[in-house]
Design a protein around this motif. Structure first.
Motif, mmCIF file in Angstrom:
data_model
loop_
_atom_site.group_PDB
_atom_site.id
_atom_site.type_symbol
_atom_site.label_atom_id
_atom_site.label_comp_id
_atom_site.label_asym_id
_atom_site.label_seq_id
_atom_site.Cartn_x
_atom_site.Cartn_y
_atom_site.Cartn_z
ATOM 1 N N CYS A 95 1.655 16.222 46.498
ATOM 2 C CA CYS A 95 1.710 16.202 45.046
ATOM 3 C C CYS A 95 1.216 14.836 44.572
ATOM 4 C CB CYS A 95 3.118 16.479 44.524
ATOM 5 S SG CYS A 95 4.407 15.371 45.128
ATOM 6 N N ALA A 96 0.712 14.801 43.362
ATOM 7 C CA ALA A 96 0.136 13.574 42.851
ATOM 8 C C ALA A 96 0.261 13.520 41.340
ATOM 9 C CB ALA A 96 -1.329 13.474 43.255
ATOM 10 N N ARG A 97 0.229 12.306 40.810
ATOM 11 C CA ARG A 97 0.284 12.119 39.366
ATOM 12 C C ARG A 97 -0.900 11.303 38.908
ATOM 13 N NH1 ARG A 97 4.160 8.277 35.901
ATOM 14 N NH2 ARG A 97 2.217 7.112 35.735
ATOM 15 N N GLY A 98 -1.504 11.757 37.834
ATOM 16 C CA GLY A 98 -2.622 11.019 37.272
ATOM 17 C C GLY A 98 -2.587 11.070 35.768
ATOM 18 N N SER A 99 -3.670 10.613 35.151
ATOM 19 C CA SER A 99 -3.757 10.626 33.691
ATOM 20 C C SER A 99 -4.935 11.450 33.191
ATOM 21 C CB SER A 99 -3.866 9.202 33.159
ATOM 22 O OG SER A 99 -4.993 8.555 33.725
ATOM 23 N N GLN A 100 -5.749 11.917 34.124
ATOM 24 C CA GLN A 100 -6.915 12.721 33.759
ATOM 25 C C GLN A 100 -6.703 14.163 34.212
ATOM 26 O OE1 GLN A 100 -9.537 11.499 32.050
ATOM 27 N NE2 GLN A 100 -8.508 9.499 31.987
ATOM 28 N N TYR A 101 -7.061 15.090 33.376
ATOM 29 C CA TYR A 101 -6.979 16.517 33.715
ATOM 30 C C TYR A 101 -8.189 16.799 34.591
ATOM 31 C CZ TYR A 101 -6.015 21.480 32.788
ATOM 32 O OH TYR A 101 -5.699 22.809 32.885
ATOM 33 N N SER A 102 -7.978 16.693 35.917
ATOM 34 C CA SER A 102 -9.107 16.590 36.819
ATOM 35 C C SER A 102 -8.822 17.236 38.163
ATOM 36 C CB SER A 102 -9.430 15.100 37.031
ATOM 37 O OG SER A 102 -10.327 14.898 38.084
ATOM 38 N N THR A 103 -9.899 17.583 38.856
ATOM 39 C CA THR A 103 -9.804 18.074 40.231
ATOM 40 C C THR A 103 -10.097 16.969 41.238
ATOM 41 O OG1 THR A 103 -12.127 18.719 40.326
ATOM 42 C CG2 THR A 103 -10.587 20.345 39.450
ATOM 43 N N GLN A 104 -10.423 15.777 40.754
ATOM 44 C CA GLN A 104 -10.850 14.685 41.629
ATOM 45 C C GLN A 104 -9.682 13.828 42.093
ATOM 46 O OE1 GLN A 104 -14.163 14.590 42.559
ATOM 47 N NE2 GLN A 104 -14.089 16.518 41.411
ATOM 48 N N GLN A 105 -9.616 13.571 43.392
ATOM 49 C CA GLN A 105 -8.534 12.752 43.939
ATOM 50 C C GLN A 105 -8.467 11.378 43.286
ATOM 51 O OE1 GLN A 105 -8.111 12.626 48.286
ATOM 52 N NE2 GLN A 105 -9.754 14.138 48.393
ATOM 53 N N SER A 106 -9.622 10.840 42.973
ATOM 54 C CA SER A 106 -9.687 9.474 42.443
ATOM 55 C C SER A 106 -9.033 9.351 41.072
ATOM 56 C CB SER A 106 -11.141 9.014 42.362
ATOM 57 O OG SER A 106 -11.901 9.916 41.584
ATOM 58 N N ASP A 107 -8.787 10.464 40.396
ATOM 59 C CA ASP A 107 -8.136 10.439 39.084
ATOM 60 C C ASP A 107 -6.621 10.487 39.179
ATOM 61 O OD1 ASP A 107 -10.804 12.398 37.687
ATOM 62 O OD2 ASP A 107 -10.455 10.233 37.513
ATOM 63 N N TYR A 108 -6.097 10.542 40.406
ATOM 64 C CA TYR A 108 -4.656 10.588 40.612
ATOM 65 C C TYR A 108 -4.205 9.277 41.253
ATOM 66 C CZ TYR A 108 -4.974 15.462 39.357
ATOM 67 O OH TYR A 108 -5.199 16.631 38.661
ATOM 68 N N THR A 109 -3.225 8.643 40.629
ATOM 69 C CA THR A 109 -2.824 7.298 41.025
ATOM 70 C C THR A 109 -1.664 7.279 42.007
ATOM 71 O OG1 THR A 109 -3.462 6.534 38.815
ATOM 72 C CG2 THR A 109 -2.104 5.049 40.152
ATOM 73 N N PHE A 110 -0.689 8.155 41.787
ATOM 74 C CA PHE A 110 0.514 8.168 42.612
ATOM 75 C C PHE A 110 0.538 9.433 43.465
ATOM 76 C CE2 PHE A 110 2.329 4.526 40.632
ATOM 77 C CZ PHE A 110 1.924 4.580 39.310
ATOM 78 N N TRP A 111 0.920 9.248 44.738
ATOM 79 C CA TRP A 111 0.893 10.357 45.687
ATOM 80 C C TRP A 111 2.217 10.456 46.426
ATOM 81 C CZ3 TRP A 111 -3.337 13.620 46.558
ATOM 82 C CH2 TRP A 111 -4.490 13.287 45.849
ATOM 83 N N GLY A 112 2.628 11.683 46.691
ATOM 84 C CA GLY A 112 3.775 11.912 47.552
ATOM 85 C C GLY A 112 3.366 11.808 49.006
#
Length: 121
Positions: A95-112
């Motif tokens: 699971c991951a949290r980001g700020s962009q509504y995106s399919t790209q890993q680079s748009d997610y900052t926090f990861w489980g």
């Protein structure tokens, strides 16, 4: 924010599993939460995302109609309901949290840390 994924395990093909992701801090309404997976020898791939404020969802074609992403803002948790599982769904799920509504890993900052799902044939 720390994310803790859980719910993985061994399941037979055609079965179901429900993954959960608990966030240690508040998930702000501007956040986008997502699920990814990485199978052995393969790159990490996007599965699903949900915009926390609206509940709008986005799915990869490979899981559309079988997986459902949802969130509980009161409990600060994210879920992934997985049905009709196939052996090719075997992977570590993140699971991951980001700020962009995106399919790209680079748009997610926090990861489980990931939870292993194994689907037997």
């Amino acid at each position: 924010v720390q994310l803790q994924a859980s719910g993985g395990g061994l399941v037979q093909a055609g079965g179901s599993l429900r993954l959960s992701c608990a966030a240690s801090g508040r998930i702000f309404s501007s956040s986008v939460m997502g699920w990814f997976r990485q199978a052995p020898g393969k790159e990490r791939e996007f599965l699903a995302a949900i915009r926390w404020s609206t509940g709008r969802t986005l799915y990869a074609d490979s899981v559309k109609g079988r997986f459902t992403i949802s969130g509980d803002s009161r409990k600060n948790t994210l879920q992934l309901q997985m049905n009709s599982l196939k052996p090719e769904d075997t992977a570590v799920y993140y699971c991951a949290r980001g700020s962009q509504y995106s399919t790209q890993q680079s748009d997610y900052t926090f990861w489980g840390q990931g939870t292993l799902v194994t689907v037997s044939s």
